[in-house]
Design a protein around this motif. Structure first.
Motif, mmCIF file in Angstrom:
data_model
loop_
_atom_site.group_PDB
_atom_site.id
_atom_site.type_symbol
_atom_site.label_atom_id
_atom_site.label_comp_id
_atom_site.label_asym_id
_atom_site.label_seq_id
_atom_site.Cartn_x
_atom_site.Cartn_y
_atom_site.Cartn_z
ATOM 1 N N LYS A 113 0.859 -1.181 0.000
ATOM 2 C CA LYS A 113 0.000 0.000 0.000
ATOM 3 C C LYS A 113 0.899 1.236 0.000
ATOM 4 N N ARG A 114 0.473 2.291 -0.676
ATOM 5 C CA ARG A 114 1.287 3.506 -0.709
ATOM 6 C C ARG A 114 1.446 4.073 0.710
ATOM 7 N N ALA A 115 2.630 3.985 1.267
ATOM 8 C CA ALA A 115 2.825 4.453 2.650
ATOM 9 C C ALA A 115 4.271 4.297 3.078
ATOM 10 N N ASP A 170 0.461 7.128 5.084
ATOM 11 C CA ASP A 170 0.412 7.551 3.682
ATOM 12 C C ASP A 170 0.819 9.018 3.593
ATOM 13 N N ASN A 189 1.688 10.575 1.240
ATOM 14 C CA ASN A 189 1.263 11.201 -0.007
ATOM 15 C C ASN A 189 -0.160 11.725 0.113
ATOM 16 N N GLU A 190 -0.802 11.408 1.221
ATOM 17 C CA GLU A 190 -2.220 11.721 1.350
ATOM 18 C C GLU A 190 -2.441 13.107 1.957
ATOM 19 N N GLU A 197 -1.283 12.803 8.031
ATOM 20 C CA GLU A 197 -0.567 11.530 8.114
ATOM 21 C C GLU A 197 0.850 11.756 8.640
ATOM 22 N N ALA A 253 6.184 8.187 -0.625
ATOM 23 C CA ALA A 253 5.871 8.492 0.774
ATOM 24 C C ALA A 253 6.640 9.737 1.194
#
Lengths: 359, 359
Positions: free
Chosen positions: B226-228, B248, B250-251, B255, B280
């Motif tokens: 998962k993207r993280a 994440d 990127n979120e 985060e 990340a």
């Protein structure tokens, strides 16, 4: 959090506003002097008197000035990507000027727009990974090559289609830019904020002359350029991968012009069998609202209101948790769907009244 | 009413000697292109000057300095550039080895060789040639499942970076593969020491990154795709997992803050294992998260690069640190997603407890 140079946004916004205020009357005079004017007469034209074009050329000149100002004075906030925007923007404006004077077919325009915007892909205006409005991300893969030109050309056309009433396109761009500014500010996207400050400043300056009753039109040159800057700006921060400001957010922000474009596309598809796909019509949202008996100012203000609501929804979408985003999407869809249904209902009522009145 | 336009009489103001449409277009194009030319005259020299001073041009600047006989200064510029950008190609490392740049010069020559081989396609013979003096024989007595997983990741993801054939040169023998991973900006310790933190790993720990994250602790993978940024906090006494989390980055900034709070919650002396999956870094908050990572013995520059704006996304980042140590004391490895048009590659940090001699 990134410290935001809000004073720079203020300078860019105020400077763009001031410069536009000065330049628009000059270009209006030039338009009158060389007879680049819009004459009433065509069925889809709403105005009743001759209005000079070229009011949109200051957008381009102010944009060049802003890029120069940032690159020269604040290079830490500059981006190499701004130069390709200037190059492609120049070509878009030249095409717009040609269209204002000699009329260019929609098909040719669309082809040129897609070709020009494709170049931007190679200059890094792309999104390899799309943020899904329902959470997570979607790898765009080879579709990334198509997304850039289709997205930017789509926004260009959406803005161009909305340029049918005094102050409509300029106002919608102002509101879209304000919403994207809020989202970008919240995300610390400085370049997006600078570009949105420019768009807000220049459109606000232009609205002084273009709000009903307009004394100048932005013409295709202005509408195409504004659409181009708006579309390209949403990809400018995203140079290397994931769309920082997910395309879903500007899509919701630009709900009004995009919805109008989609509806127009559907109508054109229906006319395609008669070979009239690229023929303009008088069925855009603003035309239909006018047909209901609203005044030009009322139509423009009501579309502003819808755009403000869409902007608020887009902002909410950018700040709420990923798992609740679909609620905003559902809300936006319900909002648009009910809008279309209400409009159709009112139209049918008006039609019935007219039929009844005629009998 | 603005001056210059009469609402009723605009038509009357139209030029007395009308231009043909073609001439109007030509005139306006000339005017707009003049603006663009003026813009270029001012913009291009500024852009050229800024590009020459860009941190990205460190190789060119170092070459110019070396040509002027300033070898020490050239080595310093090159060293800073290599530290900041980790270019995935041989030239800067070869030059660095040539200039003899202090602490990095020992690593520079093998790295130059590695990237040189990687350029043409890695073969098993070349890899064997790069094994160097380090003794990897102790690996045979370890459970190398984590390392094998890292090798598989390297082989699979490495295909995107290097023209190599996983069915030919890969899978390698564990010792050859360990040599490659350690050369590719990675760190493999067979003595159990977590860098210079003074803490020894009680169990084998492998952190690898590049497209996905591997956190192999005592043979169990706690990473994911998962993207993280995946993080495991491990007890330095018995190797038990104390905390697990993925963030994440990127979120959103939230985060980043959540990860900072997570790291704050770890107890002093605990081992932190980090590996990035996909991107990340977009919202890596230097105010809150940066100091927390430094407190785990990670170097700020190496966390994500000297200036992350210049680096590609989808970083490969792996690190093993200890809470309460000084920056630079932990182990860390990273490679950019892309630098100067070249794709980065997966990286690995691994610590294997020293083999206990039988009593």
């Amino acid at each position: 959090m990134i410290e935001q140079p809000w004073w720079l946004y203020l300078i860019v916004g105020a400077g763009s506003w001031g410069l536009t205020m000065v330049l628009v009357p000059l270009f209006r005079r030039l338009a009158v002097a060389i007879d680049v004017v819009d004459r009433p007469g065509l069925a889809r034209k709403v105005h009743t008197r001759v209005i000079p074009y070229l009011g949109g050329l200051p957008f381009y000149i102010v944009f060049l000035a802003v890029v120069l100002f940032i690159q020269g004075g604040f290079p830490q906030y500059g981006r190499a990507a701004l130069y390709p925007m200037c190059v492609v923007g120049t070509l878009i404006v030249l095409m717009g000027v040609y269209d204002d004077i000699k009329d260019m077919s929609s098909l040719k325009k669309l082809i040129v727009e897609i070709i020009l915007c494709s170049f931007l892909f190679y200059w890094g205006f792309k999104t390899d990974v799309l943020s899904s409005p329902f959470g997570g991300s979607i790898n765009a893969g080879w579709l990334a090559l198509m997304i850039t030109p289709l997205w930017i050309a789509g926004v260009i056309n959406a803005i161009n289609f909305s340029d049918g009433l005094d102050g409509l396109a300029g106002g919608l761009v102002f509101l879209c830019a304000a919403s994207i500014f809020a989202v970008a500010f919240n995300n610390g996207q400085i370049v997006s904020c600078i570009l949105m400050a420019y768009l807000m400043g220049t459109t606000l300056g232009f609205l002084f002359y273009n709000f009903h009753p307009a004394t100048v039109f932005m013409g295709d040159a202005g509408a195409l350029f504004l659409g181009f800057v708006l579309g390209a700006s949403t990809l400018v921060e995203e140079q290397k991968g994931v769309t920082v400001i997910a395309l879903a957010v500007p899509m919701v922000v630009m709900a009004v012009p995009i919805l109008d474009t989609v509806l127009s596309f559907v109508r054109r598809l229906q006319r395609a069998r008669k070979g009239q796909f690229f023929e303009p019509d008088r069925d855009h949202l603003h035309h239909r609202l006018l047909a209901l008996g609203l005044t030009q100012k009322q139509v423009v203000l009501s579309l502003y209101m819808v755009s403000i609501l869409a902007g608020l929804m887009a902002f909410m979408m950018s700040v709420i948790d990923e798992e609740y985003r679909f609620l905003i999407i559902i809300l936006a869809a319900a909002f648009i769907g009910s809008g279309v249904i209400v409009l159709r209902f009112i139209e049918s009522l008006a039609q019935q009244n007219r039929t009844g009145g005629g009998e | 009413m603005p001056p210059g336009v009469r609402r009723e009489g605009t038509v009357g103001m139209i030029a007395k000697t009308p231009l043909t449409p073609g001439r109007k277009v030509a005139l306006l194009w000339l005017l707009l292109l003049s603006f663009f030319a003026i813009f270029n005259l001012a913009y291009l020299p500024i852009a050229r000057m800024q590009a020459a001073h860009s941190p990205l041009r460190f190789e060119q600047r170092a070459a110019e300095m070396a040509a002027e006989g300033q070898t020490v200064a050239a080595a310093s510029v090159l060293r800073d550039g290599v530290r900041a950008f980790r270019p995935p190609f041989p030239e800067p490392y070869a030059r660095l080895a040539e200039y003899g740049a202090g602490d990095l010069s020992a690593q520079a020559a093998p790295l130059a060789q590695f990237y040189q081989f990687a350029d043409d396609g890695l073969t098993a013979d070349e890899i064997a040639a790069m094994r160097g003096p380090q003794d990897w024989s102790a690996l045979a007595s370890q459970d190398p499942s984590g390392l094998l997983a890292a090798i598989r990741l390297f082989a699979y993801r490495g295909m995107f970076a290097f023209p190599m054939d996983p069915t030919g040169a890969w899978p390698l023998g564990i010792e050859d593969a360990a040599a490659v991973l350690s050369l590719a900006q990675g760190v493999l310790r067979m003595d159990g020491a977590v860098g210079t933190t003074g803490v020894s790993a009680p169990v084998p720990i492998v952190a690898a990154s590049g497209g996905r994250a591997l956190l192999h602790i005592d043979g169990v993978d706690y990473g994911g795709s998962k993207r993280a940024m995946y993080v495991a906090i491990v007890s330095p006494i018995d190797g038990q997992i104390l905390q697990l989390g993925h963030f994440d980055l990127n979120e959103s900034w939230d985060e980043s803050l959540r990860m900072a709070q997570f790291l704050q919650g770890a107890r002093q002396g605990a081992i932190g294992v980090f590996a990035a999956s996909e991107e990340a870094s977009v919202y890596l908050d230097y105010t809150h998260l940066g100091p927390e990572l430094e407190y785990f013995g990670l170097e700020r520059e190496a966390i994500i690069g000297h200036d992350r704006k210049f680096l590609g996304l989808k970083y490969a980042f792996a690190a093993i640190g200890v809470k309460g140590t000084a920056p630079g004391e932990g182990l860390q490895a990273w490679s950019p997603g892309e630098f100067d048009g070249r794709t980065g590659h997966p990286v690995c940090c691994a610590v294997f407890p020293a083999r206990k001699e039988p009593q």
